[in-house]
Scaffold this motif. Structure first.
Motif, PDB file in Angstrom:
ATOM      1  N   ALA A 267       0.843  -1.203   0.000  1.00  0.00           N
ATOM      2  CA  ALA A 267       0.000   0.000   0.000  1.00  0.00           C
ATOM      3  C   ALA A 267       0.872   1.244   0.000  1.00  0.00           C
ATOM      4  CB  ALA A 267      -0.938  -0.011   1.214  1.00  0.00           C
ATOM      5  N   LEU A 268       1.947   1.196   0.778  1.00  0.00           N
ATOM      6  CA  LEU A 268       2.891   2.322   0.804  1.00  0.00           C
ATOM      7  C   LEU A 268       3.577   2.464  -0.554  1.00  0.00           C
ATOM      8  CD1 LEU A 268       4.454   4.464   2.533  1.00  0.00           C
ATOM      9  CD2 LEU A 268       6.200   2.704   2.800  1.00  0.00           C
ATOM     10  N   ARG A 269       4.010   1.339  -1.098  1.00  0.00           N
ATOM     11  CA  ARG A 269       4.686   1.374  -2.397  1.00  0.00           C
ATOM     12  C   ARG A 269       3.766   1.976  -3.465  1.00  0.00           C
ATOM     13  NH1 ARG A 269       8.659  -2.987  -2.701  1.00  0.00           N
ATOM     14  NH2 ARG A 269      10.139  -2.371  -1.081  1.00  0.00           N
ATOM     15  N   ALA A 271       1.186   3.937  -2.998  1.00  0.00           N
ATOM     16  CA  ALA A 271       0.986   5.373  -2.733  1.00  0.00           C
ATOM     17  C   ALA A 271       2.165   6.163  -3.272  1.00  0.00           C
ATOM     18  CB  ALA A 271       0.819   5.605  -1.228  1.00  0.00           C
ATOM     19  N   GLN A 272       3.374   5.663  -3.040  1.00  0.00           N
ATOM     20  CA  GLN A 272       4.555   6.394  -3.493  1.00  0.00           C
ATOM     21  C   GLN A 272       4.636   6.439  -5.017  1.00  0.00           C
ATOM     22  OE1 GLN A 272       7.329   4.341  -0.865  1.00  0.00           O
ATOM     23  NE2 GLN A 272       7.403   6.093   0.513  1.00  0.00           N
ATOM     24  N   LEU A 274       1.888   6.266  -7.114  1.00  0.00           N
ATOM     25  CA  LEU A 274       0.808   7.133  -7.602  1.00  0.00           C
ATOM     26  C   LEU A 274       1.138   8.610  -7.369  1.00  0.00           C
ATOM     27  CD1 LEU A 274      -2.288   5.131  -6.290  1.00  0.00           C
ATOM     28  CD2 LEU A 274      -1.469   5.233  -8.656  1.00  0.00           C
ATOM     29  N   ALA A 275       1.821   8.867  -6.246  1.00  0.00           N
ATOM     30  CA  ALA A 275       2.142  10.256  -5.895  1.00  0.00           C
ATOM     31  C   ALA A 275       3.006  10.918  -6.960  1.00  0.00           C
ATOM     32  CB  ALA A 275       2.843  10.303  -4.537  1.00  0.00           C
ATOM     33  N   LYS A 278       1.133  13.003 -10.578  1.00  0.00           N
ATOM     34  CA  LYS A 278       0.517  14.312 -10.774  1.00  0.00           C
ATOM     35  C   LYS A 278       1.180  15.332  -9.868  1.00  0.00           C
ATOM     36  CE  LYS A 278      -4.151  14.276 -12.284  1.00  0.00           C
ATOM     37  NZ  LYS A 278      -5.585  14.251 -11.959  1.00  0.00           N
ATOM     38  N   ASP A 279       1.350  16.545 -10.370  1.00  0.00           N
ATOM     39  CA  ASP A 279       1.889  17.634  -9.575  1.00  0.00           C
ATOM     40  C   ASP A 279       0.791  18.137  -8.644  1.00  0.00           C
ATOM     41  OD1 ASP A 279       2.609  20.148  -8.618  1.00  0.00           O
ATOM     42  OD2 ASP A 279       3.808  20.617 -10.401  1.00  0.00           O
ATOM     43  N   PRO A 280       0.990  18.017  -7.323  1.00  0.00           N
ATOM     44  CA  PRO A 280      -0.098  18.418  -6.419  1.00  0.00           C
ATOM     45  C   PRO A 280      -0.426  19.906  -6.513  1.00  0.00           C
ATOM     46  CG  PRO A 280       1.833  17.627  -5.171  1.00  0.00           C
ATOM     47  CD  PRO A 280       2.182  17.529  -6.628  1.00  0.00           C
ATOM     48  N   ASN A 340      -7.085   9.741 -13.859  1.00  0.00           N
ATOM     49  CA  ASN A 340      -7.967   9.729 -12.701  1.00  0.00           C
ATOM     50  C   ASN A 340      -7.852   8.398 -11.969  1.00  0.00           C
ATOM     51  OD1 ASN A 340     -10.394  10.575 -11.084  1.00  0.00           O
ATOM     52  ND2 ASN A 340     -11.297   8.786 -12.111  1.00  0.00           N
ATOM     53  N   ILE A 341      -7.566   8.464 -10.669  1.00  0.00           N
ATOM     54  CA  ILE A 341      -7.578   7.240  -9.850  1.00  0.00           C
ATOM     55  C   ILE A 341      -9.032   6.975  -9.483  1.00  0.00           C
ATOM     56  CG2 ILE A 341      -6.704   6.078  -7.803  1.00  0.00           C
ATOM     57  CD1 ILE A 341      -4.433   8.134  -7.742  1.00  0.00           C
ATOM     58  N   LEU A 344      -8.982   2.473  -5.223  1.00  0.00           N
ATOM     59  CA  LEU A 344      -7.825   1.959  -4.484  1.00  0.00           C
ATOM     60  C   LEU A 344      -8.312   0.819  -3.620  1.00  0.00           C
ATOM     61  CD1 LEU A 344      -6.044   5.053  -2.866  1.00  0.00           C
ATOM     62  CD2 LEU A 344      -5.253   3.702  -4.826  1.00  0.00           C
TER      63      LEU A 344
ATOM     64  N   ASN B 265      -9.146  14.803  -6.705  1.00  0.00           N
ATOM     65  CA  ASN B 265      -9.241  13.353  -6.535  1.00  0.00           C
ATOM     66  C   ASN B 265      -8.649  12.962  -5.172  1.00  0.00           C
ATOM     67  OD1 ASN B 265      -8.356  10.543  -6.593  1.00  0.00           O
ATOM     68  ND2 ASN B 265      -9.099  10.583  -8.696  1.00  0.00           N
ATOM     69  N   ALA B 271      -2.668   9.309  -1.578  1.00  0.00           N
ATOM     70  CA  ALA B 271      -1.408   8.675  -1.985  1.00  0.00           C
ATOM     71  C   ALA B 271      -0.255   9.636  -1.734  1.00  0.00           C
ATOM     72  CB  ALA B 271      -1.476   8.264  -3.455  1.00  0.00           C
ATOM     73  N   GLN B 272      -0.453  10.906  -2.099  1.00  0.00           N
ATOM     74  CA  GLN B 272       0.627  11.878  -1.932  1.00  0.00           C
ATOM     75  C   GLN B 272       0.935  12.128  -0.456  1.00  0.00           C
ATOM     76  OE1 GLN B 272      -1.032  14.768  -4.678  1.00  0.00           O
ATOM     77  NE2 GLN B 272       0.429  14.186  -6.279  1.00  0.00           N
ATOM     78  N   ALA B 275       2.700   8.905   0.910  1.00  0.00           N
ATOM     79  CA  ALA B 275       4.054   8.782   0.351  1.00  0.00           C
ATOM     80  C   ALA B 275       5.085   9.543   1.173  1.00  0.00           C
ATOM     81  CB  ALA B 275       4.066   9.276  -1.095  1.00  0.00           C
ATOM     82  N   ILE B 341       0.575   0.628   6.804  1.00  0.00           N
ATOM     83  CA  ILE B 341      -0.725   0.863   6.159  1.00  0.00           C
ATOM     84  C   ILE B 341      -1.412  -0.487   6.059  1.00  0.00           C
ATOM     85  CG2 ILE B 341      -1.937   1.768   4.138  1.00  0.00           C
ATOM     86  CD1 ILE B 341       0.606   3.348   3.471  1.00  0.00           C
ATOM     87  N   LEU B 344      -6.372   0.301   2.437  1.00  0.00           N
ATOM     88  CA  LEU B 344      -6.676   1.466   1.592  1.00  0.00           C
ATOM     89  C   LEU B 344      -8.029   1.213   0.951  1.00  0.00           C
ATOM     90  CD1 LEU B 344      -3.536   2.110  -0.659  1.00  0.00           C
ATOM     91  CD2 LEU B 344      -4.312   3.460   1.298  1.00  0.00           C
ATOM     92  N   SER B 346     -10.838   3.313  -1.705  1.00  0.00           N
ATOM     93  CA  SER B 346     -11.402   4.469  -2.398  1.00  0.00           C
ATOM     94  C   SER B 346     -12.057   3.941  -3.668  1.00  0.00           C
ATOM     95  CB  SER B 346     -10.301   5.478  -2.740  1.00  0.00           C
ATOM     96  OG  SER B 346     -10.871   6.653  -3.290  1.00  0.00           O
ATOM     97  N   VAL B 349     -12.279  -1.162  -7.653  1.00  0.00           N
ATOM     98  CA  VAL B 349     -11.265  -1.665  -8.588  1.00  0.00           C
ATOM     99  C   VAL B 349     -11.789  -2.936  -9.254  1.00  0.00           C
ATOM    100  CG1 VAL B 349      -9.403  -0.724  -7.146  1.00  0.00           C
ATOM    101  CG2 VAL B 349     -10.065  -3.134  -6.905  1.00  0.00           C
ATOM    102  N   ARG B 408      -7.230  21.239   1.783  1.00  0.00           N
ATOM    103  CA  ARG B 408      -6.726  19.944   2.263  1.00  0.00           C
ATOM    104  C   ARG B 408      -7.398  19.684   3.604  1.00  0.00           C
ATOM    105  NH1 ARG B 408      -4.275  19.562  -1.892  1.00  0.00           N
ATOM    106  NH2 ARG B 408      -2.108  19.871  -2.503  1.00  0.00           N
TER     107      ARG B 408
END
Lengths: 506, 506
Positions: A267-269, A271-272, A274-275, A278-280, A340-341, A344, B265, B271-272, B275, B341, B344, B346, B349, B408
């Motif tokens: 789940a951590l992997r 998330a990292q 997916l992060a 996209k530029d937040p 678009n996610i 999850l 999203n 995820a961000q 991460a 974690i 998750l 959302s 899937v 946020r």
């Protein structure tokens, strides 16, 4: 006409900058015909809605027979177009001296139903209410004649998606003829029978019956009109392709006490990973080449968007959104490809949470595409992005050996998807359609270069080379694909006029 | 004794560096007694396992009565300790001239059962198989006498967790007495009745009956022994506290075509955020202060870990792991606090995937704690980490206005949790226990400063100030908390000897 104050305000705002047109005699006559026949028009739709129409579940031949009958009664030469799945229904009406041939598209199948979740009636037993469920609309008897309030709503599966546009086409023809008029174009009709199953046979139908379908313009009457309530034309739609990413931890969930912080956590992997996509700050997708093929909007397209009602503030309020993800009006944003996610999944949360290191973590993603972006190429860009983050990519669940060999391992499965289409608003036939609709209805319509959602109309544009324009007529709050689907009668009234105007294209 | 080659290898390896001890006369006598009474010993356990024991579902008084009877039959003064929930059962046996008082802890309740998933029998109808289900063990008749193979397994709820340790304590006493011996310490017994419900009354019991429970040492006989099969002592266990983070998108799921790339999203946001919590290269948690309170392991503790069997390679093979998340042996890693974690969620899937922008994204996290870390303080550090990433934190689902106010926004809900405990291996009483167990059994036992998992034994260490050591005896592959829970008979045989040795502490 009863309207809520908000709708009145938006209408006023959106019309403020627009030219005021006069309604044509033809459309005035269409309106008179409709006003004199409202109960009968709704009755024809009700009878059609009573026929269950879930592709691969219902008896679709009953729908086919009804469509043939509806067209033949109006002198439209009708026939069944067989496919390996649910048949299509075709109709043709030639008009002497016509310059154009317009192919009207709609689909007669509906989404599957969950009858338990429908309020007060079964999905194929239409009922009328004096308003939407949101405002507490109450059931009422179906009037035998007289005027029907435009804010009344007809509830049934396919009331809006997509049987009412078919009835609207038929009534538009009736209404023109009632004042001694005929369409100005040759009309063709193609009604699909498994659109809600993903249009698995549209490619087949277009290829097999291409000669029959030849036309100068396709008018697709599917989807909701602009939330402003104004008549709407869309000249394109985003394509779509899906990807599902699975990242791996231990072969089975492990006790997070004994193994947490030692066994890799998928789940951590995930998330990292997916992060990085996209530029937040800007909402821009960071996948290399993601925007490379985007064709900029033309002056005319930008002007159309600028002229369209901007309901961003209202929607942000409705959806509880403080800021959009990307710093652009929504109507511009949907002219970009998106990532678009949509889902999850890993382990469990809430009451079901278990103290484990999950074995897998899954993200389901949809990529929306705009004109000129190839679905498979866009997927390759995404996959390359994942590879560049150190992942070895597989397409099947990896076995123990495979998992042991790669510290970063992701399964990526993809759907075929389909491309966007965008009919240039500068094309003569496109401009002629706009002129017909605006000229006859007297309304400055909403013109969208691209619909945010996806419809596989590339089959007409790319497959047959026919410019395609969407003319959606139903209310945006129609509960499409959900229980309690409904049609606001006022949208049917307006749709009859809009489609009649389209039939008057010169 | 039948063993699989892998176990033989590990035993050989793990004993290679260890002193060879001679078994004491007392333990030789215990073994002889057991060998002469194997069928009767298993029968006593079977009778006990036939009494359903799911706290708040079963009639727990039947278990209480059985425990009182088992103790009184052996001359142990027994009584019920009432709590606001399921009662505890207490026993006391004084030994003239004893230097120490040892309080033996176990729990008599079991996990809830899902009878449909048990293979070949009901959870409270114990059966014997000639091996584990993994090796295709077949059911067999319960022998009336004679020798029972140590690789045979008894299947029933609580066969391992945690009724067999109770029977092992009773039989250890029988076995000592059979050769004319008595324990060297005063014995107390405390049997909990709702441990699997989260020990909601352990704090109450410790406070209310603290005088009765006074002892020099608590020996907890819960949990599985080391996978090597060697007798195991653990001197601590990690604490645990849970947090669930919910991040918000639109108030309801939105069509990803019409709104994707415009509506925020929440899955991406989550995820961000996640991460940022761990360094992907080192596996270190990046939450400020996360490791601040860690008390370094002592020389003796480090030496015990170095001497313990390192089965990392075998476990990485079994679990299909190429590299651990953190570059440390597992037995060292579990002496650090962890952030895991565990879930998750959302949108959807797989087959259920829907093309939406989800309305929320949820991560369920467990934090494992080591000695000296306060559960609530560790949670505060996590919450501060989230706040520092720009999030406004709430504890209830926010309404539309709240959502509109904060770009946020995260809901963080937490569990109370409980702290770790760690009994210093240098304590005289701890060293005396090790000396008793190793000296009498003749085996160099596995000594773990900390168990990775969590047990609320801080109630004894912090609540009553009694040093506590775990003496788990059951096989690690016992399907604890799952269907087909089982006890390997060889572990019961060994456990009787280990617990008898503990009763001989001087």
């Amino acid at each position: 006409m009863k309207r809520t104050p908000i709708v009145v305000t938006i209408l006023a705002l959106s019309l403020a900058g627009a030219e005021a047109h006069a309604q044509s005699d033809a459309i005035r006559a269409v309106r008179s015909y409709r006003q004199a026949n409202e109960a009968a028009i709704v009755q024809e739709l009700v009878d059609f809605l009573r026929i269950p129409n879930v592709a691969y579940q219902s008896d679709m031949r009953r729908n086919v027979d009804a469509l043939i009958e509806m067209m033949e009664r109006r002198g439209i030469a009708a026939r069944v177009l067989e496919t390996p799945g649910v048949p299509y229904v075709y109709g043709q009406l030639n008009v002497p001296g016509a310059r154009h041939t317009v192919l009207f598209y709609a689909h007669y199948d509906g989404q599957p139903v969950d009858p338990d979740r429908w309020v007060g009636h079964a999905p194929f037993e239409p009922i009328l209410r004096d308003g939407s469920l949101a405002v507490g609309g109450e059931p009422m008897a179906m009037p035998a004649d007289g005027a029907l309030d435009p804010d009344w709503r007809l509830f049934a599966r396919s009331a809006s998606d997509d049987k009412s546009p078919i009835v609207a086409m038929m009534v538009a023809l009736d209404a023109l003829r009632a004042s001694g008029r005929e369409p100005r174009a040759n009309l063709k009709f193609i009604f699909e029978g498994d659109e809600e199953a993903g249009s698995p046979h549209l490619g087949y139908a277009v290829q097999r019956y291409g000669d029959l379908l030849a036309a100068d313009l396709v008018v697709s009457a599917d989807g909701p009109a602009d939330p402003s309530g104004l008549p709407t034309l869309y000249f394109g739609a985003r394509g779509i392709v899906g990807a599902e990413i699975t990242v791996y931890g231990p072969l089975r969930p492990l006790h997070s006490g004994h193994y947490g912080n030692w066994a890799p956590n998928p789940a951590l992997r995930l998330a990292q990973l997916l992060a990085t996509m996209k530029d937040p700050a800007t909402g821009r997708v960071l996948v290399d080449g993601f925007y490379d093929d985007v064709v900029p909007l033309s002056e005319r397209e930008l002007a159309a968007i600028a002229a369209a009602p901007n309901d961003d503030q209202q929607q942000m309020m409705e959806f509880g959104i403080p800021e959009p993800e990307i710093d652009e009006p929504r109507l511009l944003a949907i002219n970009q490809p998106s990532l678009n996610i949509r889902g999850l999944r890993s382990g469990w949360v809430g009451e079901e949470a278990r103290t484990i290191v999950p074995d897998v973590a899954i993200a389901s993603i949809d990529l929306r595409l705009v004109e000129a972006i190839d679905p498979q190429e866009q997927l390759r860009r995404l996959i390359r992005h994942i590879e560049e983050r150190g992942y070895h990519i597989v397409s099947e669940d990896p076995d123990r050996d495979m998992r042991r060999r790669h510290e970063r391992l992701a399964k990526v499965t993809t759907s075929d998807g389909y491309p966007a289409f965008r009919t240039p608003m500068d094309l003569p036939v496109a401009r002629e359609l706009v002129a017909a609709v605006e000229g006859h209805t007297g309304v400055s319509v909403v013109k969208l270069p691209t619909l945010g959602g996806s419809v596989p109309l590339y089959q007409f544009t790319d497959g047959l080379g026919i410019p395609t324009v969407g003319v959606p007529i139903v209310n945006h709050d129609n509960n499409q694909h959900s229980p309690n689907e409904n049609l606001r009668l006022g949208n049917l009234w307006q749709g009859i006029e809009t489609l009649a105007a389209a039939m008057l294209i010169e």
